[in-house]
Design a protein around this motif. Structure first.
Motif, PDB file in Angstrom:
ATOM      1  N   SER A 124     -24.797  93.475 -45.183  1.00  0.00           N
ATOM      2  CA  SER A 124     -24.903  94.378 -44.039  1.00  0.00           C
ATOM      3  C   SER A 124     -23.603  94.507 -43.254  1.00  0.00           C
ATOM      4  O   SER A 124     -23.029  93.518 -42.799  1.00  0.00           O
ATOM      5  N   PHE A 125     -23.179  95.758 -43.076  1.00  0.00           N
ATOM      6  CA  PHE A 125     -22.070  96.075 -42.182  1.00  0.00           C
ATOM      7  C   PHE A 125     -22.566  96.637 -40.856  1.00  0.00           C
ATOM      8  O   PHE A 125     -21.767  97.031 -40.013  1.00  0.00           O
ATOM      9  N   THR A 126     -23.879  96.713 -40.677  1.00  0.00           N
ATOM     10  CA  THR A 126     -24.432  97.289 -39.459  1.00  0.00           C
ATOM     11  C   THR A 126     -24.229  96.335 -38.294  1.00  0.00           C
ATOM     12  O   THR A 126     -24.702  95.200 -38.311  1.00  0.00           O
ATOM     13  N   SER A 127     -23.516  96.787 -37.277  1.00  0.00           N
ATOM     14  CA  SER A 127     -23.160  95.916 -36.150  1.00  0.00           C
ATOM     15  C   SER A 127     -24.331  95.731 -35.198  1.00  0.00           C
ATOM     16  O   SER A 127     -25.250  96.552 -35.137  1.00  0.00           O
ATOM     17  N   GLY A 128     -24.290  94.636 -34.449  1.00  0.00           N
ATOM     18  CA  GLY A 128     -25.249  94.412 -33.382  1.00  0.00           C
ATOM     19  C   GLY A 128     -26.616  93.944 -33.815  1.00  0.00           C
ATOM     20  O   GLY A 128     -27.503  93.759 -32.973  1.00  0.00           O
ATOM     21  N   VAL A 129     -26.838  93.756 -35.113  1.00  0.00           N
ATOM     22  CA  VAL A 129     -28.150  93.314 -35.600  1.00  0.00           C
ATOM     23  C   VAL A 129     -27.959  92.018 -36.370  1.00  0.00           C
ATOM     24  O   VAL A 129     -27.380  92.015 -37.460  1.00  0.00           O
ATOM     25  N   PRO A 130     -28.396  90.875 -35.822  1.00  0.00           N
ATOM     26  CA  PRO A 130     -28.186  89.584 -36.496  1.00  0.00           C
ATOM     27  C   PRO A 130     -28.968  89.481 -37.796  1.00  0.00           C
ATOM     28  O   PRO A 130     -29.941  90.208 -38.018  1.00  0.00           O
ATOM     29  N   VAL A 131     -28.534  88.560 -38.634  1.00  0.00           N
ATOM     30  CA  VAL A 131     -29.141  88.422 -39.948  1.00  0.00           C
ATOM     31  C   VAL A 131     -30.613  88.031 -39.855  1.00  0.00           C
ATOM     32  O   VAL A 131     -31.422  88.434 -40.696  1.00  0.00           O
ATOM     33  N   THR A 132     -30.988  87.263 -38.827  1.00  0.00           N
ATOM     34  CA  THR A 132     -32.400  86.888 -38.674  1.00  0.00           C
ATOM     35  C   THR A 132     -33.280  88.110 -38.423  1.00  0.00           C
ATOM     36  O   THR A 132     -34.391  88.213 -38.945  1.00  0.00           O
ATOM     37  N   ARG A 133     -32.776  89.039 -37.613  1.00  0.00           N
ATOM     38  CA  ARG A 133     -33.532  90.269 -37.333  1.00  0.00           C
ATOM     39  C   ARG A 133     -33.608  91.144 -38.583  1.00  0.00           C
ATOM     40  O   ARG A 133     -34.657  91.733 -38.878  1.00  0.00           O
ATOM     41  N   THR A 173     -18.977  79.799 -42.580  1.00  0.00           N
ATOM     42  CA  THR A 173     -20.372  80.201 -42.759  1.00  0.00           C
ATOM     43  C   THR A 173     -20.496  81.313 -43.795  1.00  0.00           C
ATOM     44  O   THR A 173     -21.389  81.306 -44.650  1.00  0.00           O
ATOM     45  N   TRP A 174     -19.578  82.276 -43.746  1.00  0.00           N
ATOM     46  CA  TRP A 174     -19.586  83.366 -44.727  1.00  0.00           C
ATOM     47  C   TRP A 174     -19.304  82.825 -46.125  1.00  0.00           C
ATOM     48  O   TRP A 174     -19.955  83.226 -47.091  1.00  0.00           O
ATOM     49  N   VAL A 175     -18.354  81.920 -46.245  1.00  0.00           N
ATOM     50  CA  VAL A 175     -18.027  81.325 -47.543  1.00  0.00           C
ATOM     51  C   VAL A 175     -19.245  80.598 -48.104  1.00  0.00           C
ATOM     52  O   VAL A 175     -19.558  80.714 -49.295  1.00  0.00           O
ATOM     53  N   CYS A 176     -19.936  79.854 -47.262  1.00  0.00           N
ATOM     54  CA  CYS A 176     -21.155  79.155 -47.708  1.00  0.00           C
ATOM     55  C   CYS A 176     -22.187  80.142 -48.227  1.00  0.00           C
ATOM     56  O   CYS A 176     -22.811  79.919 -49.276  1.00  0.00           O
ATOM     57  N   ALA A 177     -22.390  81.246 -47.500  1.00  0.00           N
ATOM     58  CA  ALA A 177     -23.378  82.239 -47.929  1.00  0.00           C
ATOM     59  C   ALA A 177     -22.987  82.860 -49.265  1.00  0.00           C
ATOM     60  O   ALA A 177     -23.842  83.128 -50.117  1.00  0.00           O
ATOM     61  N   VAL A 178     -21.692  83.085 -49.478  1.00  0.00           N
ATOM     62  CA  VAL A 178     -21.219  83.623 -50.755  1.00  0.00           C
ATOM     63  C   VAL A 178     -21.538  82.653 -51.889  1.00  0.00           C
ATOM     64  O   VAL A 178     -22.046  83.049 -52.952  1.00  0.00           O
ATOM     65  N   THR A 180     -27.462  80.455 -40.460  1.00  0.00           N
ATOM     66  CA  THR A 180     -27.905  80.129 -39.097  1.00  0.00           C
ATOM     67  C   THR A 180     -28.121  78.639 -38.875  1.00  0.00           C
ATOM     68  O   THR A 180     -28.349  78.212 -37.743  1.00  0.00           O
ATOM     69  N   LYS A 181     -28.062  77.848 -39.944  1.00  0.00           N
ATOM     70  CA  LYS A 181     -28.306  76.407 -39.824  1.00  0.00           C
ATOM     71  C   LYS A 181     -27.172  75.622 -40.479  1.00  0.00           C
ATOM     72  O   LYS A 181     -26.428  76.159 -41.298  1.00  0.00           O
ATOM     73  N   GLU A 182     -27.065  74.365 -40.092  1.00  0.00           N
ATOM     74  CA  GLU A 182     -26.085  73.500 -40.756  1.00  0.00           C
ATOM     75  C   GLU A 182     -26.630  73.114 -42.127  1.00  0.00           C
ATOM     76  O   GLU A 182     -27.737  72.609 -42.255  1.00  0.00           O
ATOM     77  N   THR A 183     -25.856  73.349 -43.155  1.00  0.00           N
ATOM     78  CA  THR A 183     -26.297  73.106 -44.528  1.00  0.00           C
ATOM     79  C   THR A 183     -25.432  72.025 -45.175  1.00  0.00           C
ATOM     80  O   THR A 183     -24.318  71.750 -44.705  1.00  0.00           O
ATOM     81  N   PRO A 184     -25.915  71.428 -46.260  1.00  0.00           N
ATOM     82  CA  PRO A 184     -25.069  70.468 -46.987  1.00  0.00           C
ATOM     83  C   PRO A 184     -23.745  71.100 -47.434  1.00  0.00           C
ATOM     84  O   PRO A 184     -22.702  70.443 -47.413  1.00  0.00           O
ATOM     85  N   LEU A 185     -23.790  72.379 -47.819  1.00  0.00           N
ATOM     86  CA  LEU A 185     -22.574  73.050 -48.283  1.00  0.00           C
ATOM     87  C   LEU A 185     -21.576  73.228 -47.143  1.00  0.00           C
ATOM     88  O   LEU A 185     -20.365  73.063 -47.339  1.00  0.00           O
ATOM     89  N   LEU A 186     -22.051  73.543 -45.958  1.00  0.00           N
ATOM     90  CA  LEU A 186     -21.158  73.678 -44.807  1.00  0.00           C
ATOM     91  C   LEU A 186     -20.476  72.352 -44.499  1.00  0.00           C
ATOM     92  O   LEU A 186     -19.269  72.307 -44.237  1.00  0.00           O
ATOM     93  N   CYS A 187     -21.232  71.271 -44.557  1.00  0.00           N
ATOM     94  CA  CYS A 187     -20.652  69.938 -44.320  1.00  0.00           C
ATOM     95  C   CYS A 187     -19.623  69.593 -45.389  1.00  0.00           C
ATOM     96  O   CYS A 187     -18.544  69.058 -45.084  1.00  0.00           O
ATOM     97  N   PHE A 188     -19.937  69.932 -46.631  1.00  0.00           N
ATOM     98  CA  PHE A 188     -19.025  69.633 -47.735  1.00  0.00           C
ATOM     99  C   PHE A 188     -17.722  70.418 -47.604  1.00  0.00           C
ATOM    100  O   PHE A 188     -16.626  69.866 -47.711  1.00  0.00           O
TER     101      PHE A 188
END
Length: 333
Positions: free
Chosen positions: A161-170, A229-234, A300-308
């Motif tokens: 999503s490139f749509t601004s102003g709308v968080p991923v949870t929404r 966070t973006w790298v983790c999601a990728v 949106t949460k701390e993940t094992p990958l983010l810690c790594f």
């Protein structure tokens, strides 16, 4: 043809601005930089996914998720959609016949249709077809767009999503879908922001080593940042693609590492504990696929990958090397 006014300062964009207006030029640089980085990062993801799919195809006879070329959909052909489409056609290595657009004004894409891209106005059809679907619509159009897409998105379809102003949870709530990646760019004032003013012609700018370096996700400059966070999601996206192809955890890790480590073969490798909790990693069998990972949770949460990744400079360097390499050369299909 040479620009005869190119060296005449009186003909420059800034010449007619007041001093107060000149102080706002950083906004022009910021807008150019965000467009550049948005396209570069999105197409880098496509190249990673396509590379992984090619390896999966050669590795296994299982056709689920691994065969054929990547199918890329773009929903909305405004400024961002057009810039992204231009780069996909000219720099990604993805065949135009594997790019489709849904827009309320299909006639606006006449120039692109001549290259082999198909354009129509049918959001549900696009969603059912695409492996990666880019949302480039206005925030005001999003509720109607999501209503069209809901229940028509295959689980394997990665929504970006490139749509601004709308968080991923929404977005996840509106779409009823958890395979969604939304880049979150942060901006700070800095003296190096002018680097983005050379992004007038996107496809030319995307071959500039200085701009590729400035847009590198883990060490961006020019007043724009993206972060881990973006790298983790990728990376979780790549893992889900392996899961959808029914690959065992051992094979999935091997293939993902091979995609990332082409330019840095001695970098530290991702393992099961990089992605999931230690207790779960210790119990997963080599032939057992990884569980499906919610990208909403990973952003949106701390993940094992983010810690790594936070503690592994070697893996950060490996990811950056992969980014620069793939920006310089298209994926061979």
């Amino acid at each position: 043809m040479a620009d005869v006014a190119g060296d005449l300062s009186s003909f420059s964009f800034e010449a007619g601005l007041t001093e107060e207006e000149k102080r706002l030029l950083y906004l022009r640089a910021r807008a150019a930089g965000q467009t550049f980085c948005g396209c570069a990062h999105a197409v880098f993801l496509c190249k990673l996914v396509q590379s992984l799919r090619c390896i999966i195809k050669s590795h296994t006879a299982n056709s689920s998720g691994g065969d054929g070329d990547l199918c890329v959909g773009i929903l909305g052909l405004g400024h961002m959609g057009k810039q992204l489409l231009l780069y996909l056609i000219e720099k990604s290595g993805i065949k135009p016949s594997h790019i489709k657009i849904s827009d309320r004004r299909p006639e606006s894409a006449v120039g692109f249709i001549q290259t082999g891209v198909e354009c129509f106005f049918d959001n549900r059809r696009l969603a059912a077809w695409a492996d990666v679907l880019f949302l480039c619509c206005l925030p005001s159009h999003l509720p109607k767009v999501c209503a069209d897409l809901r229940s028509h998105l295959p689980k394997r379809c990665l929504v970006y999503s490139f749509t601004s102003g709308v968080p991923v949870t929404r977005l996840a709530q509106l779409l009823g879908h958890d395979f969604i990646l939304k880049p979150q760019y942060d901006f700070v004032a800095c003296d190096a922001a002018d680097v983005w003013l050379s992004c007038t012609h996107l496809t030319t700018a995307l071959t500039d080593p200085l701009l590729i370096e400035a847009s590198c996700p883990l060490k961006m400059s020019g007043g724009i940042s993206l972060g881990l966070t973006w790298v983790c999601a990728v990376l979780y996206s790549l893992l889900n693609i392996c899961t959808s192809a029914s690959l065992g955890s051992s094979d999935a890790l091997s293939l993902i590492n091979s995609v990332l480590k082409e330019k840095q073969p001695h970098a530290v490798e991702l393992n099961a504990q990089s992605f999931i909790s230690a207790s779960h990693a210790s119990s997963i069998l080599a032939e057992e696929p990884f569980p499906w990972i919610s990208l909403t949770d990973s952003q949106t949460k701390e993940t094992p990958l983010l810690c790594f990744l936070s503690s592994s400079e070697s893996m950060q360097q490996c990811f950056s090397a992969a980014y620069k390499s793939m920006q310089e050369t298209p994926v061979t299909l």
